[in-house]
Design a protein around this motif. Structure first.
Motif, PDB file in Angstrom:
ATOM      1  N   THR A  56       0.835  -1.197   0.000  1.00  0.00           N
ATOM      2  CA  THR A  56       0.000   0.000   0.000  1.00  0.00           C
ATOM      3  C   THR A  56       0.873   1.251   0.000  1.00  0.00           C
ATOM      4  OG1 THR A  56      -0.065   0.148   2.412  1.00  0.00           O
ATOM      5  CG2 THR A  56      -1.781  -1.184   1.357  1.00  0.00           C
ATOM      6  N   VAL A  57       0.206   2.379  -0.206  1.00  0.00           N
ATOM      7  CA  VAL A  57       0.871   3.669  -0.088  1.00  0.00           C
ATOM      8  C   VAL A  57       0.013   4.539   0.826  1.00  0.00           C
ATOM      9  CG1 VAL A  57      -0.202   4.596  -2.206  1.00  0.00           C
ATOM     10  CG2 VAL A  57       1.953   5.582  -1.340  1.00  0.00           C
ATOM     11  N   GLY A  58       0.670   5.202   1.759  1.00  0.00           N
ATOM     12  CA  GLY A  58      -0.035   6.069   2.694  1.00  0.00           C
ATOM     13  C   GLY A  58      -0.192   7.472   2.152  1.00  0.00           C
ATOM     14  N   ALA A  59      -0.974   8.271   2.871  1.00  0.00           N
ATOM     15  CA  ALA A  59      -1.180   9.670   2.489  1.00  0.00           C
ATOM     16  C   ALA A  59       0.155  10.416   2.446  1.00  0.00           C
ATOM     17  CB  ALA A  59      -2.141  10.339   3.467  1.00  0.00           C
ATOM     18  N   SER A  60       1.137   9.960   3.212  1.00  0.00           N
ATOM     19  CA  SER A  60       2.458  10.593   3.245  1.00  0.00           C
ATOM     20  C   SER A  60       3.351  10.121   2.091  1.00  0.00           C
ATOM     21  CB  SER A  60       3.151  10.247   4.564  1.00  0.00           C
ATOM     22  OG  SER A  60       3.458   8.851   4.586  1.00  0.00           O
ATOM     23  N   ARG A  61       2.805   9.270   1.226  1.00  0.00           N
ATOM     24  CA  ARG A  61       3.515   8.659   0.088  1.00  0.00           C
ATOM     25  C   ARG A  61       4.531   7.602   0.520  1.00  0.00           C
ATOM     26  NH1 ARG A  61       3.172  11.638  -5.105  1.00  0.00           N
ATOM     27  NH2 ARG A  61       1.778  13.382  -4.764  1.00  0.00           N
ATOM     28  N   THR A  62       4.396   7.124   1.740  1.00  0.00           N
ATOM     29  CA  THR A  62       5.239   6.049   2.254  1.00  0.00           C
ATOM     30  C   THR A  62       4.567   4.719   1.943  1.00  0.00           C
ATOM     31  OG1 THR A  62       6.019   7.477   4.042  1.00  0.00           O
ATOM     32  CG2 THR A  62       6.271   5.104   4.360  1.00  0.00           C
ATOM     33  N   ASN A  63       5.348   3.725   1.556  1.00  0.00           N
ATOM     34  CA  ASN A  63       4.791   2.407   1.277  1.00  0.00           C
ATOM     35  C   ASN A  63       4.788   1.545   2.533  1.00  0.00           C
ATOM     36  OD1 ASN A  63       6.276   3.024  -1.660  1.00  0.00           O
ATOM     37  ND2 ASN A  63       4.233   2.140  -1.745  1.00  0.00           N
ATOM     38  N   TYR A  64       3.766   0.688   2.630  1.00  0.00           N
ATOM     39  CA  TYR A  64       3.611  -0.249   3.733  1.00  0.00           C
ATOM     40  C   TYR A  64       3.223  -1.603   3.169  1.00  0.00           C
ATOM     41  CZ  TYR A  64       3.326   4.121   6.301  1.00  0.00           C
ATOM     42  OH  TYR A  64       3.595   5.361   6.801  1.00  0.00           O
ATOM     43  N   VAL A  65       3.593  -2.649   3.890  1.00  0.00           N
ATOM     44  CA  VAL A  65       3.274  -4.016   3.488  1.00  0.00           C
ATOM     45  C   VAL A  65       2.376  -4.632   4.553  1.00  0.00           C
ATOM     46  CG1 VAL A  65       4.238  -6.297   3.003  1.00  0.00           C
ATOM     47  CG2 VAL A  65       5.462  -4.239   2.249  1.00  0.00           C
ATOM     48  N   PHE A  66       1.294  -5.270   4.091  1.00  0.00           N
ATOM     49  CA  PHE A  66       0.367  -5.948   4.988  1.00  0.00           C
ATOM     50  C   PHE A  66       0.233  -7.395   4.550  1.00  0.00           C
ATOM     51  CE2 PHE A  66      -0.690  -1.457   5.143  1.00  0.00           C
ATOM     52  CZ  PHE A  66      -0.692  -1.231   6.518  1.00  0.00           C
ATOM     53  N   VAL A  67       0.262  -8.308   5.512  1.00  0.00           N
ATOM     54  CA  VAL A  67       0.210  -9.744   5.235  1.00  0.00           C
ATOM     55  C   VAL A  67      -1.038 -10.283   5.929  1.00  0.00           C
ATOM     56  CG1 VAL A  67       1.483 -11.915   5.388  1.00  0.00           C
ATOM     57  CG2 VAL A  67       2.746  -9.757   5.174  1.00  0.00           C
ATOM     58  N   ILE A  68      -1.994 -10.764   5.103  1.00  0.00           N
ATOM     59  CA  ILE A  68      -3.295 -11.175   5.641  1.00  0.00           C
ATOM     60  C   ILE A  68      -3.718 -12.517   5.044  1.00  0.00           C
ATOM     61  CG2 ILE A  68      -3.987  -8.761   5.979  1.00  0.00           C
ATOM     62  CD1 ILE A  68      -5.854  -9.089   3.517  1.00  0.00           C
ATOM     63  N   PRO A  69      -4.667 -13.216   5.710  1.00  0.00           N
ATOM     64  CA  PRO A  69      -5.170 -14.481   5.143  1.00  0.00           C
ATOM     65  C   PRO A  69      -5.731 -14.259   3.741  1.00  0.00           C
ATOM     66  CG  PRO A  69      -5.920 -14.206   7.408  1.00  0.00           C
ATOM     67  CD  PRO A  69      -5.293 -12.905   7.004  1.00  0.00           C
ATOM     68  N   TYR A 102       9.429  -7.571  -6.945  1.00  0.00           N
ATOM     69  CA  TYR A 102       8.678  -8.801  -7.194  1.00  0.00           C
ATOM     70  C   TYR A 102       7.566  -8.548  -8.213  1.00  0.00           C
ATOM     71  CZ  TYR A 102      10.816 -10.948  -3.037  1.00  0.00           C
ATOM     72  OH  TYR A 102      11.698 -11.479  -2.118  1.00  0.00           O
ATOM     73  N   VAL A 103       6.971  -9.637  -8.728  1.00  0.00           N
ATOM     74  CA  VAL A 103       5.853  -9.505  -9.653  1.00  0.00           C
ATOM     75  C   VAL A 103       4.539  -9.765  -8.926  1.00  0.00           C
ATOM     76  CG1 VAL A 103       7.235 -10.162 -11.667  1.00  0.00           C
ATOM     77  CG2 VAL A 103       5.952 -11.919 -10.435  1.00  0.00           C
ATOM     78  N   LYS A 104       3.452  -9.282  -9.491  1.00  0.00           N
ATOM     79  CA  LYS A 104       2.124  -9.508  -8.921  1.00  0.00           C
ATOM     80  C   LYS A 104       1.895 -11.011  -8.798  1.00  0.00           C
ATOM     81  CE  LYS A 104      -2.753  -8.628  -9.546  1.00  0.00           C
ATOM     82  NZ  LYS A 104      -3.808  -8.064 -10.356  1.00  0.00           N
ATOM     83  N   GLY A 105       1.490 -11.434  -7.611  1.00  0.00           N
ATOM     84  CA  GLY A 105       1.238 -12.846  -7.354  1.00  0.00           C
ATOM     85  C   GLY A 105       2.464 -13.581  -6.844  1.00  0.00           C
ATOM     86  N   GLY A 106       3.620 -12.922  -6.903  1.00  0.00           N
ATOM     87  CA  GLY A 106       4.852 -13.539  -6.415  1.00  0.00           C
ATOM     88  C   GLY A 106       5.570 -12.628  -5.439  1.00  0.00           C
ATOM     89  N   CYS A 107       4.810 -11.788  -4.762  1.00  0.00           N
ATOM     90  CA  CYS A 107       5.370 -10.791  -3.865  1.00  0.00           C
ATOM     91  C   CYS A 107       5.480 -11.366  -2.450  1.00  0.00           C
ATOM     92  CB  CYS A 107       4.461  -9.559  -3.868  1.00  0.00           C
ATOM     93  SG  CYS A 107       5.181  -8.129  -3.084  1.00  0.00           S
ATOM     94  N   SER A 108       6.695 -11.468  -1.962  1.00  0.00           N
ATOM     95  CA  SER A 108       6.944 -11.964  -0.608  1.00  0.00           C
ATOM     96  C   SER A 108       7.169 -10.784   0.330  1.00  0.00           C
ATOM     97  CB  SER A 108       8.188 -12.854  -0.610  1.00  0.00           C
ATOM     98  OG  SER A 108       8.465 -13.303   0.703  1.00  0.00           O
ATOM     99  N   PRO A 109       6.779 -10.907   1.595  1.00  0.00           N
ATOM    100  CA  PRO A 109       7.047  -9.821   2.544  1.00  0.00           C
ATOM    101  C   PRO A 109       8.532  -9.721   2.918  1.00  0.00           C
ATOM    102  CG  PRO A 109       5.959 -11.643   3.652  1.00  0.00           C
ATOM    103  CD  PRO A 109       5.986 -11.979   2.196  1.00  0.00           C
ATOM    104  N   ILE A 110       9.321 -10.708   2.485  1.00  0.00           N
ATOM    105  CA  ILE A 110      10.758 -10.740   2.784  1.00  0.00           C
ATOM    106  C   ILE A 110      11.524 -10.529   1.475  1.00  0.00           C
ATOM    107  CG2 ILE A 110      12.638 -12.152   3.707  1.00  0.00           C
ATOM    108  CD1 ILE A 110      10.445 -13.863   5.077  1.00  0.00           C
ATOM    109  N   GLY A 111      12.593  -9.756   1.534  1.00  0.00           N
ATOM    110  CA  GLY A 111      13.483  -9.631   0.381  1.00  0.00           C
ATOM    111  C   GLY A 111      13.079  -8.626  -0.669  1.00  0.00           C
ATOM    112  N   MET A 112      12.268  -7.652  -0.308  1.00  0.00           N
ATOM    113  CA  MET A 112      11.907  -6.607  -1.268  1.00  0.00           C
ATOM    114  C   MET A 112      13.108  -5.701  -1.508  1.00  0.00           C
ATOM    115  SD  MET A 112       8.067  -5.492  -0.236  1.00  0.00           S
ATOM    116  CE  MET A 112       6.743  -6.683  -0.175  1.00  0.00           C
ATOM    117  N   LYS A 113      13.027  -4.868  -2.533  1.00  0.00           N
ATOM    118  CA  LYS A 113      14.115  -3.945  -2.878  1.00  0.00           C
ATOM    119  C   LYS A 113      14.487  -3.050  -1.702  1.00  0.00           C
ATOM    120  CE  LYS A 113      13.928  -2.048  -7.161  1.00  0.00           C
ATOM    121  NZ  LYS A 113      13.285  -1.427  -8.337  1.00  0.00           N
TER     122      LYS A 113
END
Length: 161
Positions: A56-69, A102-113
């Motif tokens: 996601t991207v916040g109002a501050s233009r900062t990116n965040y990652v969320f991991v959900i079922p 990563y590509v869509k569908g292959g995005c891991s919460p570990i090892g991003m740029k």
């Protein structure tokens, strides 16, 4: 000496190896993006123990990652509150690779740029192991939720509807 079948190593798996975190990999046939529910069925995991990674991207233009079922939806208001933003929105699919590597569908919460603030839904704490993308279409990894949090620098919070 003959080598056994070479294991595919992604950035996520390399980071787990460096941290000496135990994981299991499961490969599945993929010719492109598949929704998380379909992936869970293909790898023989329950919907409760299979998680998806959302950027996601916040109002501050900062990116965040969320991991959900995989069968649940991110509550954008709860997610924003957890990370201290006025609001958060999903990034556009075209931005996934430039932002994460990563590509869509292959995005891991570990090892991003880059290391982004990461939040795992708190229900994961009730499970011994969860399954998430290993950083490549057609490859999932299963590990303890606490180990995923350690590797991703993540926290746990209630972030779904």
């Amino acid at each position: 000496m003959a080598k056994s079948k070479k294991t595919i190593k992604t950035n996520a798996l390399r980071e787990l190896d460096v941290l000496h975190i135990s994981y299991e990999c499961t490969a599945y046939e993929s010719d492109g993006f598949m929704d998380g529910v379909s992936v869970a069925k293909m790898v023989g995991k329950s919907l409760e123990e299979t998680y998806k990674t959302l950027v996601t991207v916040g109002a501050s233009r900062t990116n965040y990652v969320f991991v959900i079922p995989v069968a649940k939806e991110l509550d954008l208001k709860k997610a924003a509150a957890v990370v201290g933003e006025k609001s958060v929105a999903m990034i556009h699919a075209k931005d996934i690779t430039p932002i994460t590597g990563y590509v869509k569908g292959g995005c891991s919460p570990i090892g991003m740029k880059k290391q982004f603030r990461t939040v795992i839904h708190s229900a994961a704490l009730d499970l011994n192991r969860i399954t998430v993308s290993a950083g490549k279409l057609g490859l999932q990894m299963t590990l303890a939720p606490q180990d995923l949090a350690r590797a991703a620098g993540a926290e746990f919070a209630d972030i779904i509807h």
